[in-house]
Design a protein around this motif. Structure first.
Motif, short mmCIF file in Angstrom:
data_model
loop_
_atom_site.label_atom_id
_atom_site.label_comp_id
_atom_site.label_asym_id
_atom_site.label_seq_id
_atom_site.Cartn_x
_atom_site.Cartn_y
_atom_site.Cartn_z
N ALA A 130 0.82 -1.21 0.00
CA ALA A 130 0.00 0.00 0.00
C ALA A 130 0.85 1.26 0.00
O ALA A 130 0.31 2.36 -0.05
N GLY A 131 2.15 1.09 0.10
CA GLY A 131 3.01 2.25 -0.02
C GLY A 131 3.62 2.74 1.27
O GLY A 131 4.32 3.75 1.28
N LEU A 132 3.34 2.06 2.38
CA LEU A 132 3.92 2.51 3.64
C LEU A 132 5.38 2.10 3.73
O LEU A 132 5.76 1.02 3.30
N PRO A 133 6.22 2.95 4.31
CA PRO A 133 7.59 2.52 4.61
C PRO A 133 7.54 1.42 5.67
O PRO A 133 6.59 1.34 6.45
N PRO A 134 8.57 0.58 5.70
CA PRO A 134 8.54 -0.62 6.56
C PRO A 134 8.20 -0.33 8.02
O PRO A 134 7.42 -1.06 8.62
N THR A 135 8.77 0.69 8.57
CA THR A 135 8.52 0.98 9.98
C THR A 135 7.05 1.27 10.23
O THR A 135 6.43 0.72 11.15
N GLU A 136 6.48 2.09 9.38
CA GLU A 136 5.07 2.41 9.55
C GLU A 136 4.20 1.19 9.25
O GLU A 136 3.14 1.01 9.88
N ALA A 137 4.62 0.39 8.33
CA ALA A 137 3.86 -0.82 8.01
C ALA A 137 3.80 -1.73 9.24
O ALA A 137 2.76 -2.33 9.55
N SER A 138 4.91 -1.80 9.96
CA SER A 138 4.93 -2.63 11.18
C SER A 138 3.95 -2.09 12.20
O SER A 138 3.16 -2.83 12.80
N ARG A 139 3.99 -0.79 12.39
CA ARG A 139 3.07 -0.19 13.36
C ARG A 139 1.63 -0.36 12.92
O ARG A 139 0.74 -0.61 13.74
N ARG A 201 -16.75 -3.26 10.39
CA ARG A 201 -16.15 -2.89 9.10
C ARG A 201 -15.92 -1.39 9.04
O ARG A 201 -14.92 -0.92 8.51
N TRP A 202 -16.86 -0.63 9.56
CA TRP A 202 -16.74 0.84 9.52
C TRP A 202 -15.49 1.29 10.28
O TRP A 202 -14.70 2.08 9.78
N SER A 203 -15.31 0.76 11.47
CA SER A 203 -14.15 1.14 12.29
C SER A 203 -12.85 0.74 11.59
O SER A 203 -11.88 1.51 11.56
N LEU A 204 -12.87 -0.45 11.05
CA LEU A 204 -11.66 -0.95 10.40
C LEU A 204 -11.31 -0.06 9.20
O LEU A 204 -10.14 0.30 9.02
N ARG A 205 -12.32 0.30 8.43
CA ARG A 205 -12.06 1.17 7.27
C ARG A 205 -11.51 2.51 7.72
O ARG A 205 -10.58 3.04 7.12
N ALA A 206 -12.08 3.04 8.78
CA ALA A 206 -11.59 4.32 9.28
C ALA A 206 -10.12 4.20 9.69
O ALA A 206 -9.29 5.06 9.37
N LEU A 207 -9.81 3.12 10.37
CA LEU A 207 -8.43 2.93 10.80
C LEU A 207 -7.49 2.83 9.59
O LEU A 207 -6.44 3.47 9.54
N LEU A 208 -7.90 2.05 8.61
CA LEU A 208 -7.06 1.89 7.41
C LEU A 208 -6.89 3.24 6.71
O LEU A 208 -5.80 3.58 6.25
N ASP A 209 -7.97 4.02 6.63
CA ASP A 209 -7.86 5.36 6.07
C ASP A 209 -6.78 6.16 6.77
O ASP A 209 -5.96 6.82 6.14
N GLY A 210 -6.81 6.09 8.09
CA GLY A 210 -5.85 6.87 8.86
C GLY A 210 -4.43 6.35 8.70
O GLY A 210 -3.47 7.11 8.73
N LEU A 211 -4.31 5.06 8.52
CA LEU A 211 -2.97 4.47 8.43
C LEU A 211 -2.28 4.82 7.12
O LEU A 211 -1.07 4.99 7.09
N VAL A 212 -3.02 4.94 6.05
CA VAL A 212 -2.40 5.22 4.74
C VAL A 212 -2.71 6.63 4.27
O VAL A 212 -2.57 6.94 3.10
N ARG A 213 -3.13 7.47 5.18
CA ARG A 213 -3.61 8.83 4.82
C ARG A 213 -2.64 9.54 3.88
O ARG A 213 -1.45 9.41 3.99
N LEU B 208 -7.59 8.41 14.77
CA LEU B 208 -8.30 9.70 14.78
C LEU B 208 -8.23 10.36 13.40
O LEU B 208 -9.22 10.92 12.92
N ASP B 209 -7.06 10.26 12.76
CA ASP B 209 -6.95 10.77 11.39
C ASP B 209 -8.01 10.16 10.49
O ASP B 209 -8.68 10.85 9.73
N GLY B 210 -8.13 8.87 10.60
CA GLY B 210 -9.09 8.19 9.73
C GLY B 210 -10.52 8.53 10.08
O GLY B 210 -11.39 8.57 9.20
N LEU B 211 -10.78 8.78 11.34
CA LEU B 211 -12.15 9.05 11.76
C LEU B 211 -12.64 10.41 11.28
O LEU B 211 -13.82 10.57 10.97
N VAL B 212 -11.74 11.37 11.22
CA VAL B 212 -12.17 12.72 10.82
C VAL B 212 -11.63 13.08 9.44
O VAL B 212 -11.62 14.24 9.08
N ARG B 213 -11.25 12.10 8.69
CA ARG B 213 -10.57 12.33 7.39
C ARG B 213 -11.36 13.32 6.53
O ARG B 213 -12.57 13.31 6.53
#
Lengths: 213, 213
Positions: A130-139, A201-213, B208-213
């Motif tokens: 998805a394009g994250l650098p390794p460190t962020e991918a781990s987190r 699913r909603w929460s998970l999508r929000a989290l994924l959005d934030g992770l790859v923002r 939080l980023d993902g929640l308020v994206r």
DNA sequence: CCGATCTCTGTACGGCGTGCAATATTGCAC
DNA sequence: GTGCAATATTGCACGCCGTACAGAGATCGG
């Protein structure tokens, strides 16, 4: 031929694997007792101590088995990486809800079994894709694990064997004192659905959005 | 004067509150046994059943007490809403880690006590402040609760009384079979810090980023 | 002062995990 | 084949656990 080593003593009547098998079979909300498993195996309780050091080992073994019940191959394939994460997460959630109490069990032991490592590796690969650098991918991998296990555990505790509809209906009819908690009361129809797959699913999508923002 | 009702029978020597007090005092990784609490109170075990219906009630009461140990006022004030969420979350995490096993306890019972409702109400207000429509604010509230409790539970299980540094060092020196899990092995220095406060804040911010994206 | 009511205790039951010594079973060296 | 050493399983026991139940003592309203 397949006789193992030439060690003396009587044949073993069991195996660690067989014990975990029936423990899994007996599992219903809680890890069955040593005595219960032994009874089902037609054997005295102490016999199990030939194969397991203690009850904690049984729990650890169960954790890994349970983890394997959600197919890790759902993390592979040519669907979008988000789709794969979501599908696997839902599958795992399903397993943990069907086996009531399994979520709490998974949550109570550090997950370092082979199955846990495999899932981690594949999530990691997904986030790197998805394009994250390794460190962020781990987190990000850990954040997702936390969210999935956390949600499954809370939902399992709240559900307690009832169907999703029953749980929602029960929560919906809860009386929230509007004078103390006006916002909560106002949004309670939504809060009643907190433990549904849809919210999951909603929460998970929000989290994924934030992770790859 | 403050004598309650004119009901017959001897004075009560205890109260539910006092029992929960010493249970909390004795709490160390696990909810103390009924017999243990009774012993500390200088009383026979059955006496406690005058004040509590069963052990589960003790657990429920403990959950609410523990939740109150993290100051909900951290969710108020004029700092940015993100800052307030983060500060409160860290405080709660701290409480749950200091009281080993408390996280699993919180996680194992549906949280519908007054303290839980208060925290929910304030989170809700924060997300509405942040611009989310009420329905999404409700969902966001739950997502945050899940992340905080999930992380605290996993960390508590992994930590087991050791300091953060010890845990990281122990994980760092774990050998990951690089031929099976190359990415995991490569990023292991990061994975070793999964259970730190730093990772906790990172995950929370991502959510939080993902929640308020 | 009586009887109702309530608290606390004594005792007990059935369950748990598991340590220890004895017993039964096996393979190997001779 | 015989004896030996290693092993699996058992019987028994210990000390925990939650909690049911009946009775004793305290305290009240009448």
């Amino acid at each position: 031929m397949e006789e193992k080593s030439g060690r003396p003593g009587p044949k073993r009547s069991l195996s660690a694997g067989r014990i975990v098998d029936v423990a899994l079979e007996l599992f219903d909300g809680e890890v069955p007792s040593i005595r219960g498993v032994a009874a089902r195996l037609g054997v005295r309780p102490n016999t199990l101590y030939t194969y397991l050091p203690d009850r904690a080992a049984l729990e650890r073994a169960l954790v890994d088995r349970l983890l394997a019940e959600a197919d890790p191959d759902l993390l592979l394939g040519r669907r979008s990486w988000r789709r794969r994460v979501e599908d696997y997460a839902c599958a795992l959630r399903g397993v943990l809800l069907r086996r009531r109490g399994a979520a709490a069990l998974l949550h109570s032991a550090p997950m370092d079994g082979p199955n846990a490592l495999l899932v981690g590796e594949r999530l990691l690969a997904l986030f790197i894709t998805a394009g994250l650098p390794p460190t962020e991918a781990s987190r990000a991998t850990y954040a997702v694990i936390v969210q999935v296990l956390g949600a499954a555990t809370l939902t399992a505790a709240d559900q307690d064997g009832r169907s999703e509809e029953e749980v929602v209906a029960a929560r919906q009819s809860l009386e929230i004192p509007a004078e103390h908690f006006p916002l909560t009361a106002q949004t309670w129809p939504t809060a009643a659905t907190w433990n549904t797959e849809h919210q999951f699913r909603w929460s998970l999508r929000a989290l994924l959005d934030g992770l790859v923002r």
